[in-house]
Design an enzyme around this catalytic site. Structure first.
Site, short mmCIF file in Angstrom:
data_model
loop_
_atom_site.label_atom_id
_atom_site.label_comp_id
_atom_site.label_asym_id
_atom_site.label_seq_id
_atom_site.Cartn_x
_atom_site.Cartn_y
_atom_site.Cartn_z
N LYS A 2 0.83 -1.20 0.00
CA LYS A 2 0.00 0.00 0.00
C LYS A 2 0.87 1.27 0.00
O LYS A 2 2.09 1.19 -0.12
CB LYS A 2 -0.95 -0.03 1.20
CG LYS A 2 -1.88 -1.26 1.22
CD LYS A 2 -2.79 -1.28 0.02
CE LYS A 2 -3.95 -2.26 0.13
NZ LYS A 2 -3.63 -3.65 0.51
C1 LIG Z 1 -9.62 -2.82 -0.91
C2 LIG Z 1 -8.99 -3.58 0.23
N1 LIG Z 1 -9.69 -3.69 1.37
C3 LIG Z 1 -9.19 -4.34 2.43
C4 LIG Z 1 -7.94 -4.92 2.39
C5 LIG Z 1 -7.42 -5.65 3.58
O1 LIG Z 1 -6.26 -5.03 4.06
P1 LIG Z 1 -5.32 -5.72 5.13
O2 LIG Z 1 -4.38 -6.61 4.38
O3 LIG Z 1 -4.60 -4.55 5.78
O4 LIG Z 1 -6.17 -6.46 6.09
C6 LIG Z 1 -7.18 -4.82 1.23
C7 LIG Z 1 -5.85 -5.45 1.16
O5 LIG Z 1 -5.34 -5.83 0.16
C8 LIG Z 1 -7.72 -4.14 0.12
O6 LIG Z 1 -7.04 -4.03 -1.03
#
Ligand SMILES: Cc1ncc(COP(=O)(O)O)c(C=O)c1O
Length: 389
Positions: free
Chosen positions: A192
């Site tokens: 990210k």
């Molecule tokens: C759009 C979206 N929502 C939620 C998540 C979940 O993130 P995390 O890996 O920090 O739990 C991601 C992760 O790739 C994502 O791309």
């Protein structure tokens, strides 16, 4: 000599970042402590939002945001099919029914027209959603103004999944300002915009939601006498007043987050610059470049090209494999969530969200990250041009 593979995304860690983490390791706090509070304040101030709660992932952040919105069994949550599964799973964790709204063919975000149509029908059938989660795909904000107007009319809570979008803007305001939503969620996974290793955050302007989020992310436990059911037995006393979780972020992670926040603007500027370079270099090829809404300044988490398969005369898979064979670690965002076996078992089928399904057949995600050099990007560009010949 064979050149090193180019990933589709990766973190950028400076000496300062490393020192910030090392400093915490020799401090008194490792788990949630002063550095987490500082990280929350730093992100909230950047966004101009009153409150922030740091947690161990965006998935956890989405879960407690849904619970704070009161989502539970018998309720309905809608999100985009063009997202990572976590945007939908958070509804299932709460025992709610999950449904999707098809995407806009230009932004690949949830379509406001489809949302409006679906709401009209749901109102007639008495099946309105309690929560809607628009996802700012690839870092470009959804049309939040229009979504907020629909939220007012139909009475649902908006939780922005801004996992891709810290550092982006909508109508000049930072994504995460919660101007048009109850809560917004960021992810700090290493691909990210900024990272804490694993990590996430919920932002809100509501003191009530903030209070619920604080409780839920740490076991439902309070040490505040004002919130206790009974009288404190002594200075050691705490009460568990509801069922919460251990979703806390550590001070080690937060130190990295605070340090990364100093470079947020540089990261996004670099991503914007690289996106522009791709635009200029690929414009004449049989593909669609990422379209940018004039209201949005994207954080450019992802750079997605959409192949014109009719003009190309070869399949997406062939192009994808040709790029991988050249060490370009292209990726694909996203397999429509409703076509995952888990969601099919809940009753979804091919054809339910045709725009997202068509999109999925045609796209490839090219490498994009702040540390991508112009030289490596040129390698990607040359490989794409060759693969599309
Ligand atoms: C759009 C979206 N929502 C939620 C998540 C979940 O993130 P995390 O890996 O920090 O739990 C991601 C992760 O790739 C994502 O791309």
């Amino acid at each position: 000599m064979k050149s090193a593979p180019i990933p589709y995304g990766r973190q950028s860690i400076s000496q300062q970042d490393i020192q910030a983490v090392v400093d915490v390791l020799s401090s008194d706090w490792l788990t949630r402590g002063p550095m987490v509070e500082r990280f929350e304040r730093t992100v909230a101030d950047h966004c101009g939002t009153a409150h922030a709660v740091a947690v161990n992932s965006a998935t956890s952040a989405l879960h407690i945001a849904c619970l704070a919105a009161g989502l539970g069994p018998g309720d309905i949550l809608w999100t985009s099919p063009n997202t990572f599964v976590a945007s939908a799973n958070c509804g299932r964790y709460c025992g709610a029914t999950v449904d999707f709204v098809d995407i806009d063919p230009r932004t690949y975000n949830m379509s406001v027209d489809r949302l409006e149509e679906k709401l009209e029908q749901a109102a007639r059938e008495g099946r309105l959603p309690k929560v809607v989660i628009p996802v700012h795909f690839a870092g470009q904000s959804c049309d939040m103004n229009a979504i907020a107007r629909l939220a007012d009319r139909y009475g649902f809570t908006v939780i922005e999944d801004a996992s891709h979008a810290i550092g982006g803007r909508y109508q000049g305001k930072p994504v995460g300002a919660c101007h048009y939503s109850a809560m917004a969620v960021f992810s700090f996974h290493p691909v990210k915009i900024i990272t804490t290793g694993e990590g996430g955050m919920v932002l809100t302007n509501s003191p009530e939601l903030h209070e619920r989020l604080v409780l839920l992310h740490s076991h439902g436990i309070t040490r505040d006498p004002a919130h206790m059911v009974g009288a404190a037995h002594g200075p050691w006393y705490y009460e568990q007043i509801e069922l919460g979780f251990n979703y806390r972020m550590t001070d080690i992670q937060a130190a990295l987050g605070v340090s990364q926040m100093k470079r947020l603007e540089d990261f996004v500027e670099r991503r914007q610059h690289l996106a522009k370079r791709y635009d200029d270099a690929l414009r004449d090829l049989p593909l669609t470049l990422p379209w940018q809404h004039p209201d949005a300044y994207s954080a450019f988490h992802l750079y997605v090209i959409r192949l014109d398969l009719g003009r190309l005369g070869k399949g997406r898979r062939e192009v994808f494999e040709a790029l991988r064979a050249k060490g370009i670690q292209v990726n694909l965002h996203y397999i429509p969530v409703h076509t995952q076996p888990y969601y099919r078992a809940l009753g979804f089928h091919d054809g339910d969200f045709p725009e997202a399904e068509q999109y999925y057949q045609e796209v490839i995600t090219l490498p994009l990250y702040a540390g991508l050099s112009d030289i490596d990007q040129n390698r990607v560009i040359d490989a794409v041009r060759e693969a599309l010949q």
